[in-house]
Design an enzyme around this catalytic site. Structure first.
Site, PDB file in Angstrom:
ATOM      1  N   HIS A 136       0.800  -1.229   0.000  1.00  9.44           N
ATOM      2  CA  HIS A 136       0.000   0.000   0.000  1.00  9.44           C
ATOM      3  C   HIS A 136       0.835   1.282   0.000  1.00  9.44           C
ATOM      4  O   HIS A 136       0.513   2.251   0.691  1.00  9.44           O
ATOM      5  CB  HIS A 136      -0.947   0.003   1.201  1.00  9.44           C
ATOM      6  CG  HIS A 136      -2.005  -1.070   1.164  1.00  9.44           C
ATOM      7  ND1 HIS A 136      -2.502  -1.605   0.009  1.00  9.44           N
ATOM      8  CD2 HIS A 136      -2.673  -1.706   2.182  1.00  9.44           C
ATOM      9  CE1 HIS A 136      -3.437  -2.512   0.300  1.00  9.44           C
ATOM     10  NE2 HIS A 136      -3.552  -2.609   1.603  1.00  9.44           N
ATOM     11  N   HIS A 210      -9.985   2.068   0.145  1.00  7.89           N
ATOM     12  CA  HIS A 210      -9.850   1.000   1.140  1.00  7.89           C
ATOM     13  C   HIS A 210     -10.867   1.119   2.277  1.00  7.89           C
ATOM     14  O   HIS A 210     -10.525   0.861   3.440  1.00  7.89           O
ATOM     15  CB  HIS A 210      -8.416   1.028   1.693  1.00  7.89           C
ATOM     16  CG  HIS A 210      -7.899  -0.291   2.167  1.00  7.89           C
ATOM     17  ND1 HIS A 210      -8.362  -0.923   3.309  1.00  7.89           N
ATOM     18  CD2 HIS A 210      -6.966  -1.106   1.658  1.00  7.89           C
ATOM     19  CE1 HIS A 210      -7.708  -2.052   3.477  1.00  7.89           C
ATOM     20  NE2 HIS A 210      -6.852  -2.201   2.484  1.00  7.89           N
ATOM     21  N   GLU A 345     -11.445  -3.791  -2.976  1.00  6.51           N
ATOM     22  CA  GLU A 345     -10.437  -2.859  -3.485  1.00  6.51           C
ATOM     23  C   GLU A 345     -10.149  -3.187  -4.954  1.00  6.51           C
ATOM     24  O   GLU A 345      -9.322  -4.046  -5.244  1.00  6.51           O
ATOM     25  CB  GLU A 345      -9.153  -3.008  -2.668  1.00  6.51           C
ATOM     26  CG  GLU A 345      -9.339  -2.930  -1.176  1.00  6.51           C
ATOM     27  CD  GLU A 345      -8.262  -3.723  -0.426  1.00  6.51           C
ATOM     28  OE1 GLU A 345      -7.067  -3.498  -0.655  1.00  6.51           O
ATOM     29  OE2 GLU A 345      -8.629  -4.595   0.370  1.00  6.51           O
TER      30      GLU A 345
HETATM   31  C1  BGC Z   1      -4.734  -6.442   2.370  1.00  4.86           C
HETATM   32  C2  BGC Z   1      -4.620  -7.123   3.709  1.00  4.86           C
HETATM   33  C3  BGC Z   1      -4.127  -6.117   4.702  1.00  4.86           C
HETATM   34  C4  BGC Z   1      -5.083  -4.954   4.731  1.00  4.86           C
HETATM   35  C5  BGC Z   1      -4.613  -3.868   5.677  1.00  4.86           C
HETATM   36  C6  BGC Z   1      -5.675  -5.289   2.500  1.00  4.86           C
HETATM   37  O1  BGC Z   1      -5.742  -4.605   1.295  1.00  4.86           O
HETATM   38  O2  BGC Z   1      -5.203  -7.308   1.369  1.00  4.86           O
HETATM   39  O3  BGC Z   1      -3.720  -8.211   3.622  1.00  4.86           O
HETATM   40  O4  BGC Z   1      -4.025  -6.688   5.973  1.00  4.86           O
HETATM   41  O5  BGC Z   1      -5.175  -4.398   3.465  1.00  4.86           O
HETATM   42  O6  BGC Z   1      -3.319  -3.528   5.414  1.00  4.86           O
END
Ligand code: BGC
Length: 382
Positions: A136, A210, A345
């Protein structure tokens, strides 16, 4: 200075810096836009909270810290409004750290193996912020920066535009990336997010939203019924990095082509569910990138709330809040436990910079990255 839809982001930044109208709601009287101070970052940057209300009385609160959706009020089948996303009441709680609640995620959403990738023969090392991997956008991803903001009403609903320039080298990424995110709360009860980015050097770009949704506004999400018209998904290894395979959903708990409760098979004895601790996978859609198509339809039987997810990208991560563990308490004192929410997402596939057979997330000078996500809300009777 008059800003138009076709302006460059730098022009837009100049408009905001020059004190162009930040909030105007003259044209569409039944809509409302409010703005109030939300606090300051540790560096002393002022942060605001915007409230957009559409002609139906639906409401979203968005902060220009991380482009985070703080709350989203949508009606149930009785017309009662409830907040259907996880989050906090105060900026300080967001600053203390959280798993991307409501955030705008970038420069690359999801994981990049070993926090590195090669582009045009050059290897780039990114921040490793998930064990040896990158997730991310790194330590200071787009979810943790202050965006310039500009709000206005439009014929289809109130709009909040956010602008950010991610500098060359930030978190290891090459190229200065100018990013614009436009949130619209349409009068048809859609939360629409339009992403737009350009670069001055070859780079990678994969932006998403998200929010952690719970259409009941409380409890767990195991009874939410999900339909996803996807024939394939990308299986992962123990670090949640795709193996590179595009696997058929046939005969697996990943087959949501018929509406199925999230919880129906989540505890099945299945290697992929064990890797993810539940669903934490990318579904693959048979479509052209750029086409706005339906990726999911979710219904919550008690409230009758329905959420449809549409996007122009070919993949979507369904994450069922597997890492929520009761250590965070959000709005209204709700203690967030495992599977109290789910994220949908839409994006390119995880780790695509290291997977030659996945659709490419490379962005070059002269090109424009564009992504539209629509979360469309309605109700249906039981
Ligand atoms: C991911 C997860 C992660 C979460 C928070 C999601 O997009 O797929 O693995 O724990 O984000 O970071």
């Amino acid at each position: 200075m008059k800003c138009t839809q076709s302006r460059s982001i730098l022009c837009a930044l100049a408009c905001v810096a020059a004190g162009a109208v930040l909030v105007s709601h003259a044209a569409f009287a039944s809509q409302e836009i409010k703005v109030r101070p939300f606090g300051e970052t540790e560096e002393g940057e002022a942060v605001d909270l915007y409230t957009l209300v559409n002609s139906e009385g639906a409401q979203v609160e968005i902060t220009n810290y991380g482009g985070i959706v703080v709350s989203l009020m949508m009606p149930d089948q009785e017309g009662e409004f409830d907040d259907i996303v996880l989050g906090f009441d105060t900026l300080d709680e967001y600053l203390e750290g959280h798993p991307y609640f409501g955030a705008t995620v970038g420069r690359y959403a999801n994981r990049i193996a070993n926090a590195e990738f090669t582009l045009d023969g050059e290897t780039y090392t990114l921040t490793a912020n998930d064990g040896p991997n990158h997730i991310h956008g790194g330590d200071q991803g787009f979810d943790r920066v202050v965006w310039l903001a500009q709000a206005h009403t439009a014929s289809n609903g109130p709009v909040l535009r956010l602008y950010y320039v991610s500098e060359d080298g930030e978190e290891g990424y090459p190229g200065n990336l100018e990013v614009m995110v436009t949130y619209t709360l349409t009068n048809d009860n859609e939360l629409r997010t339009d992403f737009h980015a350009t670069t001055d050097a070859p780079t990678i770009c994969n932006l998403t939203h998200h929010s952690y949704f719970n259409l009941a506004g409380e409890g767990d999400i195991l009874d939410h019924v999900v339909m996803m018209p996807a024939d394939h998904f990308t299986p992962v290894d123990e670090e949640l990095i795709p193996t590179g395979e595009i696997q058929s959903v046939d005969g697996t708990p990943f087959d949501f082509r018929e509406p199925t409760p999230i919880g129906a098979r989540i505890d099945d004895d299945d290697e992929q569910l064990e890797q993810g601790g539940g669903y934490d996978h990318n579904w693959v859609y048979d479509k052209e990138t750029g086409e706005l198509t339906l990726l999911a339809r979710v219904t919550e039987p008690e409230s009758g709330r329905v959420m449809e997810v549409l996007s122009t990208k070919p993949g979507m991560q369904l994450y069922t809040g597997n890492f929520l563990d009761g250590s965070l308490t959000g709005k209204d004192g709700w203690v967030y436990e495992e599977r109290h929410a789910f994220c949908m997402e839409p994006h390119y596939f995880p780790d695509s910079p290291n997977q030659p057979d996945f659709p490419s997330a490379v962005l070059r000078p002269g090109e424009t990255y564009e992504h539209t996500i629509v979360y469309r809300f309605s109700v249906e009777d039981e």
